[in-house]
Design an enzyme around this catalytic site. Sequence first.
Site, PDB file in Angstrom:
ATOM      1  N   ASP A 354       0.828  -1.212   0.000  1.00 32.65           N
ATOM      2  CA  ASP A 354       0.000   0.000   0.000  1.00 32.65           C
ATOM      3  C   ASP A 354       0.860   1.260   0.000  1.00 32.65           C
ATOM      4  O   ASP A 354       2.029   1.236   0.370  1.00 32.65           O
ATOM      5  CB  ASP A 354      -0.929   0.013   1.219  1.00 32.65           C
ATOM      6  CG  ASP A 354      -0.163   0.095   2.523  1.00 32.65           C
ATOM      7  OD1 ASP A 354       0.873  -0.598   2.644  1.00 32.65           O
ATOM      8  OD2 ASP A 354      -0.567   0.856   3.420  1.00 32.65           O
ATOM      9  N   GLU A 355       0.253   2.345  -0.411  1.00 30.47           N
ATOM     10  CA  GLU A 355       0.791   3.701  -0.276  1.00 30.47           C
ATOM     11  C   GLU A 355       2.236   3.826  -0.767  1.00 30.47           C
ATOM     12  O   GLU A 355       3.098   4.382  -0.094  1.00 30.47           O
ATOM     13  CB  GLU A 355       0.697   4.156   1.179  1.00 30.47           C
ATOM     14  CG  GLU A 355      -0.739   4.227   1.698  1.00 30.47           C
ATOM     15  CD  GLU A 355      -0.826   4.656   3.145  1.00 30.47           C
ATOM     16  OE1 GLU A 355      -1.755   5.413   3.473  1.00 30.47           O
ATOM     17  OE2 GLU A 355       0.027   4.236   3.956  1.00 30.47           O
TER      18      GLU A 355
END
Length: 556
Positions: A354-355
């Site tokens: 993620d991210e």
Amino acid sequence: MELCGLGLPRPPMLLALLLATLLAAMLALLTQVALVVQVAEAARAPSVSAKPGPALWPLPLLVKMTPNLLHLAPENFYISHSPNSTAGPSCTLLEEAFRRYHGYIFGFYKWHHEPAEFQAKTQVQQLLVSITLQSECDAFPNISSDESYTLLVKEPVAVLKANRVWGALRGLETFSQLVYQDSYGTFTINESTIIDSPRFSHRGILIDTSRHYLPVKIILKTLDAMAFNKFNVLHWHIVDDQSFPYQSITFPELSNKGSYSLSHVYTPNDVRMVIEYARLRGIRVLPEFDTPGHTLSWGKGQKDLLTPCYSRQNKLDSFGPINPTLNTTYSFLTTFFKEISEVFPDQFIHLGGDEVEFKCWESNPKIQDFMRQKGFGTDFKKLESFYIQKVLDIIATINKGSIVWQEVFDDKAKLAPGTIVEVWKDSAYPEELSRVTASGFPVILSAPWYLDLISYGQDWRKYYKVEPLDFGGTQKQKQLFIGGEACLWGEYVDATNLTPRLWPRASAVGERLWSSKDVRDMDDAYDRLTRHRCRMVERGIAAQPLYAGYCNHENM
């Protein structure tokens, strides 16, 4: 003409009197408004005492409870194996559970010497536990573990039947919740029949031990509370940008240089303790090692792992995500994840994903050259997918399954069949569930259950009201929904506030993931959860109150 001797107030005195009268009226009005608000709040969430009677949480699939009351005497009640059970005294998991639950039922109360007229009451003297199939006493729970059980409470012997030990553990928790003390202090249970199994197979709690180190004893306490609420997955987000507390056997410098201090690490013995403690409670330990982002702490102990980031003047000024262009990156990850696969017995590893911040990759000339050679152009999502695919291949070679955050799916990485996608972004998560399942991937949901996002009042209600399958899709798609997680990220959470921030808020998620879709009565849930919270406190879990009220044990 001056009016002498009449005692009339002068104008300034009259004004003061009028102001005082007006102020008193305003205060009275404000008091009435406050009272109305208090009454309205009380009507919405009534103050509930810990009244006698069973309070089952999460609510079983089928409960038939008669008004016939049976009694238990602490010194004359035993939990033991049924003669026809496939498990026996050699099953350490059940033997420890028997001792534990005898303590939960009786050990947190002052034993009461009953008056003579109560000695002759009908008693339950024994709970016989019968495992009907291969017990799995020495195994670890997995994603398909059978947690079903039936419970028949009658005198003089109650019977708990389960196909595997995992169902027996859940049934023991239910039996312990059926027992209560009446107004005389007598341990009482209703004659009952219960048939139960979970709605979803993955019911998790995420803890974050990177932003704040959590002592092992706090993790063990969390596992206890999870068992009380029938959760079965500890999602251990063990490392992140801030610190690397996992003590690797193969790469000790990762924690030597990446942890907050050498005392803020989880040794191999610590990890083994957590895994075994969880196993004895029917809980999987799912490790997460999030890459290629969230890895600044990794770079402190592993040279050349992270991508150098350059300023506009082409000066090195920081480091970013893992460098996806180097063969040494994948050699390191192959060795590292092989170790993880041997340390953590679960069949899955959470790979994060993620991210991922692309700015650093964009600033690096060598990354740009690599992109051109691969034909990626300027689409850094393709570079991210290239990296993720490499890591997924590594995990496949060590015979583990992968779980990823939703960005990996969103950014079009080529996921192997069976890869589980975790949906965490709160905006439009039903649509994301539809997309993931339409593509044939199993999915777990955490988006509506981020418990680190706190608010004043009874926010457990919004967690409870979530219907996980309320998304567009076919019945086949709905079958790909395997569960969910309550997540407690650690930016503002450490050992001092983890437990009250989790419980009983996470309990609401626990019932939503275990119980039938039709279990929706908020008033009934409030009554049961209030008493369940008291029970957790009695068992040593510092669960915060739902609203005004009290627990019976508080004066003991």
